[in-house]
Design a protein around this motif. Structure first.
Motif: not given
Length: 479
Positions: A307-310, A262-265, A465-477
């Protein structure tokens, strides 16, 4: 991963609607499917799990206090939701299936105990998708009959318990499921000891409306929807055209090959994404179009687009030519004639979809391009008609080109699942468990509820999932 024997079944029960001389549970009740119900006839059951943390939950307390109260209130709640205790059938003399409740029908309830780590299962961390499977019961489905609802209550001694809901999607949508959960929780929380025969009354918004006359098939889609499944049964599933059996999954990898997380925005993340998308879009307009255009950048649009882009970047575009993303729109809040009440029981949703070429996800301004596609669909729904393109969508779904990635959305941030308090506090975590069977992304409102945040549930292969997690976090910086 939790060991397969960590869950022990204690009891299988049948819970019938509470019966009295004045209750309608003493009579047969039928409910025809509408064209919106028929669309989901062969879709895998929807599965959700509500985790309740409660350290004062010894086996003794659970068996003597918690469980009896849950079962008693469930029986009372079902009086108002008789179709949930019934079955989906397709009579030979009927052109379409219907829901039939007869006296003594009941909901299957599994009672279990688990030695697994409650904190791990109810966390956001990456774990095997199949770890949640022992906490969801099977919905009884055969060629001729399908249960509408199955429940499981699992104790984690001195940690808490969870309640899982498995529903037949042709009988009800997420909004109806949420209404039932809140009705059951309301009765359970207000139920006074020694006053079982005097259950609390439900507020009007939690009493379902079964009036099918408000559903108008103005586009004539019922036959289209039924024929779609008749053909699927004969050609794809190789079964009797009228069989009610459903496939275990829809496309994608087997659940055993997936992990979930689960990821949160947060509200601040949504603001950041809105600014980022608008900046990218302004750049597109300036460089390529030289025009003025306003995007509809709602929380839903931004969440889905990001989410789709990541996800597509995490998958690396391997073998993916096109992405087909299906989502639903609740019609209860729409200005329809006649209006559909907010407490309508059944499926009351129109499907929409976004199609994007794989190349978009590698573009510098790809996030804005995807958000624009969602924006155009949502802004155009009223002018186009809510069911415009439905026939074409069915045809496209039936013949997706090789290399097309199919995805969907499960849940909604408007269901207020985290407000479901049965008397022992609000859920610690809500999981839509079936996303690993339906190739979907789940959306639920953030647990604190007041911040406007979103919880996003995913089921992917571990390296994705591991790649997604990195992209998701870094994309919010900030770049």
């Amino acid at each position: 991963m939790a060991p397969s024997n960590s869950v022990k079944i204690l009891e299988l029960r049948q819970v019938a609607p509470a019966c009295s001389s004045t209750d309608q549970s003493n009579t047969e009740f039928t409910l025809p499917l509408t064209f919106m119900d028929a669309l989901w006839l062969k879709f895998p059951p929807a599965e959700s799990i509500f985790f309740y943390e409660l350290t004062e939950s010894s086996p003794t307390v659970f068996i003597s206090i918690i469980l009896p109260k849950l079962i008693t209130s469930l029986s009372r709640a079902l009086v108002n939701f008789l179709p949930l205790a019934g079955n989906l059938i397709w009579p030979q003399d009927s052109p379409k299936p219907l829901i039939l409740y007869t006296p003594n029908d009941a909901v299957s309830l599994t009672i279990a105990e688990s030695s697994a780590d409650f904190g791990r299962l109810s966390s956001n961390e990456i774990r095997e998708a199949i770890e949640l499977h022992p906490y969801t019961p099977e919905l009884c489905i055969s060629d001729t009959r399908a249960s509408v609802l199955a429940l499981q209550i699992t104790l984690f001694p001195n940690q808490g318990f969870c309640i899982s809901f498995v529903t037949h999607h042709a009988a009800l949508d997420g909004k109806t499921t949420a209404m039932f959960i809140k009705a059951w929780a309301h009765i359970c929380k207000q139920l006074e000891p020694g006053k079982i025969d005097q259950p609390p009354l439900l507020p009007a918004d939690l009493i379902p409306s079964f009036d099918r006359s408000v559903i108008k098939d103005v586009a004539g889609l019922e036959t289209e929807h039924l024929n779609y499944w008749l053909v699927m049964n004969e050609v794809v599933l190789k079964s009797n055209p009228r069989s009610l059996k459903v496939p275990p999954n829809i496309g994608g990898p087997e659940p055993s090959d997936l992990v979930r997380a689960t990821f949160e925005l947060s509200r601040e993340d949504i603001k950041f994404l809105r600014k980022k998308v608008q900046s990218q879009f302004d750049r597109i307009l300036k460089e390529d179009r030289n025009e003025t255009k306003q995007l509809h950048l709602s929380t839903f649009v931004l969440t889905c687009a990001y989410t789709l882009a990541s996800m597509m970047k995490a998958r690396g575009g391997d073998g993916i030519n096109k992405v087909f993303f299906l989502f639903s729109v609740d019609l209860r809040s729409r200005s329809l004639d006649p209006p559909i009440p907010n407490n309508y029981f059944g499926n009351c949703i129109a499907c929409q979809h976004v199609v994007a070429g794989a190349r978009i996800f590698t573009e510098e301004n790809g996030l804005a391009m995807i958000a624009e596609k969602f924006s155009e669909i949502i802004k155009g729904m009223e002018s186009r008609g809510l069911f415009e393109g439905a026939r074409e969508r069915l045809a496209e779904l039936a013949s997706l080109e090789p290399g097309t990635q199919f995805l969907g959305v499960a849940g909604s941030t408007r269901f207020d699942f985290y407000r479901s308090d049965f008397g022992w506090g609000e859920p610690e975590k809500v999981e839509i468990a079936s996303i690993d069977r339906t190739n979907s992304v789940s959306l639920v409102e953030s647990r604190d509820g007041m911040t406007g945040g979103v919880e996003i549930g995913l089921a992917l292969k571990r390296h994705e999932m591991e790649t997604f997690a990195s992209l998701f976090v870094n994309g919010l910086k900030d770049n």
